[in-house]
Design a protein around this motif. Structure first.
Motif, PDB file in Angstrom:
ATOM      1  N   GLU A 318       0.877  -1.169   0.000  1.00  0.00           N
ATOM      2  CA  GLU A 318       0.000   0.000   0.000  1.00  0.00           C
ATOM      3  C   GLU A 318       0.915   1.220   0.000  1.00  0.00           C
ATOM      4  O   GLU A 318       1.720   1.412   0.911  1.00  0.00           O
ATOM      5  N   THR A 319       0.821   2.043  -1.046  1.00  0.00           N
ATOM      6  CA  THR A 319       1.812   3.109  -1.271  1.00  0.00           C
ATOM      7  C   THR A 319       1.483   4.355  -0.451  1.00  0.00           C
ATOM      8  O   THR A 319       1.307   5.454  -0.984  1.00  0.00           O
ATOM      9  N   ALA A 320       1.430   4.183   0.865  1.00  0.00           N
ATOM     10  CA  ALA A 320       0.952   5.240   1.752  1.00  0.00           C
ATOM     11  C   ALA A 320       1.913   6.416   1.895  1.00  0.00           C
ATOM     12  O   ALA A 320       1.552   7.424   2.510  1.00  0.00           O
ATOM     13  N   ASN A 322       3.155   8.020  -0.771  1.00  0.00           N
ATOM     14  CA  ASN A 322       3.137   8.764  -2.036  1.00  0.00           C
ATOM     15  C   ASN A 322       3.032  10.266  -1.844  1.00  0.00           C
ATOM     16  O   ASN A 322       3.793  11.051  -2.419  1.00  0.00           O
ATOM     17  N   GLY A 354      -2.959   4.421  -1.596  1.00  0.00           N
ATOM     18  CA  GLY A 354      -1.764   5.202  -1.269  1.00  0.00           C
ATOM     19  C   GLY A 354      -2.131   6.470  -0.524  1.00  0.00           C
ATOM     20  O   GLY A 354      -1.985   6.568   0.701  1.00  0.00           O
ATOM     21  N   GLU A 355      -2.649   7.445  -1.246  1.00  0.00           N
ATOM     22  CA  GLU A 355      -2.923   8.746  -0.638  1.00  0.00           C
ATOM     23  C   GLU A 355      -4.007   8.691   0.437  1.00  0.00           C
ATOM     24  O   GLU A 355      -3.924   9.408   1.438  1.00  0.00           O
TER      25      GLU A 355
END
Length: 732
Positions: A318-320, A322, A354-355
């Motif tokens: 999970e591209t948290a 970004n 992510g965001e």
């Protein structure tokens, strides 16, 4: 057409139709029940059978045998297909989990059989008679327990970034923050279940399904079934919600296809709600550590963000982190992502991956830092604004007005009346206000369309773009109407069919901007064809009022079409503008809450979103997207959590009774303001996406409002009353 230079003046800029608050052209079909969703598709000539899926009862292991004898004898049963019957199937490009086939069980409720019967009830009853012998293996189901074993993802996923010397700058900073935040597993919880109808004829498959991405599904279905892609006709004209959960091929479509082939009949199949929660994808939980260093002037000198998440083997993080790479200034920076192996259902895209979870953490940390510095939270954000990519200062933003969003929102919301922490009480309610910045990248994908001019003067648009409740039908009609100089009622839009040109599809908030750009390109082709037929110079021809004009000559479009009509088809492709300029969307969320002084129960009193997302193609459909996203953010803040049984490895609250999403009573008042702006570097439409921006930051704004009301800082979502009540102040 290739978009590789910033847009100049074009027909869209007339704004006679685009940008107007036009109600959904598909609204009447939906409100009268004439819009047929996947499971409702009906052809009187077809004799449908019904499929019912069987999910694995273990989370990890092997299937030794399956006894289907009693199931096959059950009343009405036509056929039974098991995962052992088909053997190991090839996985599609877009799937992490094994959807069906073979003896390996990767997660609880993985599809292992489908029963086809004359009625739904017969299929469901027979499915319960299947006996399965497993060898169960020990799995990993707890992110906190597996955090230490998490690994760095491969470099293609850009797990780490570093600029300057973060460690040195953080150590030297006069004011610092070092906190850990947690977000839970979440479900898409869309209204329409994952459902499909499959029918075979002469080796060709026709499938009606609920898919956000027609071509992705068609390609993966062809791969998994081992058939030529051209022999699959996939349709998804109406979708009752997706939120990313229907981006990728799911088991319902595959089981319907396999069941129909075995039964020799068209098969209807829908995943039951508990199986949706555990069989399909979800937003994975995160653990996030954020460190910020600043001086007394409030300027950030060091910012670091580390995130841990989990997925099945071969999954992605999970591209948290970004947004932290782009949202605030700071010379010394560090971000990292680590991925643990968990044997839970597949973690994948959910609205603003992510965001959304990243801002749930970052925007609390920013508020905490503002308090440490002694600055107003809005002023702290403004002081740390940047007009360039902080990790690559040579790369400016194409357009960025976060400050405008914050200032306008503060004025409209009455931020100057914000109470001091834990100081305002109305009857039994502690009152507080919170704010958070919103950020989401502006993504674009190639998108094609075909536009036809009929001899009746009607413009027909064909593209495999989907409408997941977002208003695609309407904004595509507006685009074609603007380009061809007609009113919206003279445009017919046909979507969600694999026979049409391949579009961007719906996801990543790229759908609206990309698909309308594809329609723009196709309309340019049609305009050129019309001009050429009439002997006009296409550069001089003006399309308006249902006619084409050049010099002293005016020809109605119906006349220009002739008996055969004319067609324009093209694909919008993208150049390198995203390399030279960072393209993003921005916003600010404001929330006022009341917290019960006795119980710690939180009630939202009002919400405001201010969005800067390029040209707004339709303010009605855009507002609908944003208020829906704000509602989703409220759920993420206060109630939504997939509770993991860490001994058995499944989500316990796997229905809409146990997984609590907001209802009308939870959301009393919402306002949305769109800044009047365009971004010529984004597309010929000069638009950007907004459907995910409306979610990003909402949960943190609620968390910050709860803190302002109570003085209780919760860093572990959801912020249920048990996490608040013990810290309520004396004033309560």
């Amino acid at each position: 057409m290739k978009f590789d230079t910033p847009a100049t003046t074009n027909p869209i800029d007339r704004l006679k139709v685009v940008g107007k608050p036009i109600h959904r052209i598909d609204g009447e079909l939906k409100t009268t029940g004439r819009a047929m969703y996947a499971y409702e598709w009906h052809d009187p000539s077809m004799k449908y059978a019904y499929g019912y899926p069987v999910g694995a009862a273990i989370a990890k292991g092997r299937i030794n045998s399956m006894d289907v004898t009693e199931a096959k004898k059950a009343p009405g049963v036509i056929s039974v297909v098991t995962t052992l019957d088909v053997g190991k199937l090839e996985k599609g490009e877009y799937n992490t989990a094994n959807l069906f086939g073979g003896d390996e069980v990767q997660h609880y409720h993985q599809a292992i059989a489908v029963v086809v019967a004359e009625t739904f009830e017969q299929a469901r009853s027979a499915a319960s008679l299947i006996k399965v012998d497993y060898t169960e293996e020990k799995g990993a189901f707890d992110l906190s327990a597996e955090k230490g074993a998490a690994k760095k993802p491969d470099d293609s996923q850009k797990p780490d970034t570093a600029v300057g010397d973060f460690d040195k700058a953080f150590s030297a900073a006069q004011i610092t923050l070092d906190q850990t935040y947690k977000t839970p597993d979440q479900s898409h919880a869309m209204m329409e279940p994952h459902a499909s109808i499959a029918a075979w004829h002469d080796g060709e498959l026709t499938i009606w399904t609920s898919s956000q991405m027609i071509d992705w599904w068609r390609s993966d279905l062809a791969t998994t079934l081992g058939v030529d892609k051209e022999k699959i006709h996939l349709m998804s004209p109406f979708i009752g919600g997706g939120f990313g959960g229907k981006l990728f091929l799911r088991a319902d479509a595959l089981l319907a296809a396999l069941g129909a082939k075995e039964a020799g009949r068209p098969v209807k199949l829908a995943l039951p709600r508990p199986m949706i929660m555990n069989n399909t994808t979800h937003r994975p939980a995160t653990i996030q550590r954020i460190r910020i260093g600043a001086g007394p002037d409030g300027k950030i000198t060091a910012i670091g963000h580390e995130s841990w998440s989990g997925d099945l083997p071969g999954g992605v993080p999970e591209t948290a982190v970004n947004q932290t790479r782009l949202l605030y200034a700071g010379a010394n920076r560090q971000t990292s992502m680590r991925l643990a192996t968990l044997n839970l259902p597949e973690g994948n895209a959910m609205r603003a991956p992510g965001e959304a979870p990243g801002l749930m953490a970052l925007e609390i940390a920013i508020d905490e830092m503002a308090e440490k510095v002694g600055m107003d939270p809005i002023e702290f954000r403004i002081v740390n604004d940047t007009q360039v990519d902080p990790e690559n200062p040579e790369r400016p933003f194409s357009h960025r007005d976060l400050i405008g969003c914050l200032k306008l929102g503060a004025e409209k919301f009455g931020w100057s009346n914000r109470p001091k922490v834990a100081s305002k009480k109305e009857r039994n309610w502690l009152i507080g206000m919170g704010v958070a910045a919103a950020f989401r990248d502006n993504l674009v994908l190639p998108s094609a369309a075909r536009v036809k001019l009929g001899r009746d003067g009607i413009i027909t648009v064909e593209t495999d773009m989907t409408d997941i409740g977002t208003g695609s039908y309407t904004i595509i009609a507006q685009t074609a109407a603007e380009m061809m100089g007609v009113t919206v009622d003279k445009v017919a839009v046909q979507l969600g069919d694999s026979r049409f040109p391949i579009s961007a599809g719906s996801g990543g908030q790229f759908g609206a901007n990309s698909s309308t750009s594809g329609v723009y390109a196709a309309c340019i082709k049609l305009r050129e064809a019309i001009a050429q037929k009439l002997g006009f110079n296409s550069e001089d021809a003006v399309f308006e009022d249902g006619a084409v004009k050049s010099g002293n000559r005016t020809v109605p479009l119906a006349e220009a079409a002739g008996a055969e009509g004319l067609v324009g088809e093209d694909t919008m492709e993208w150049g390198d503008l995203t390399k030279t300029h960072q393209q993003s969307t921005f916003g600010a969320h404001f929330v006022e809450v009341g917290v019960d002084a006795a119980t710690g129960e939180t009630r939202i009193r009002r919400m405001l979103a201010v969005c800067a997302a390029g040209r707004i193609l339709n303010p009605i459909t855009a507002r609908s997207q944003v208020i829906g996203a704000m509602t989703m953010g409220a759920g993420g803040a206060l109630s939504e959590e997939l509770a993991v049984d860490t001994s058995r490895g499944f989500f316990v609250n796997h229905d809409l009774a146990g997984y609590e999403v907001p209802v009308h009573a939870d959301i009393p008042h919402q306002d949305v303001i769109f800044l009047d702006e365009t971004d010529p570097m984004s597309s010929p439409m000069k638009a950007k996406g907004v459907g995910e921006l409306g979610l990003c930051g909402v949960s943190a704004a609620i968390a910050n409002a709860i803190y302002n009301a109570t003085g209780v800082r919760v860093r572990d979502y959801p912020m249920t009353l048990d996490k608040i009540i013990s810290g309520l102040p004396e004033v309560a």
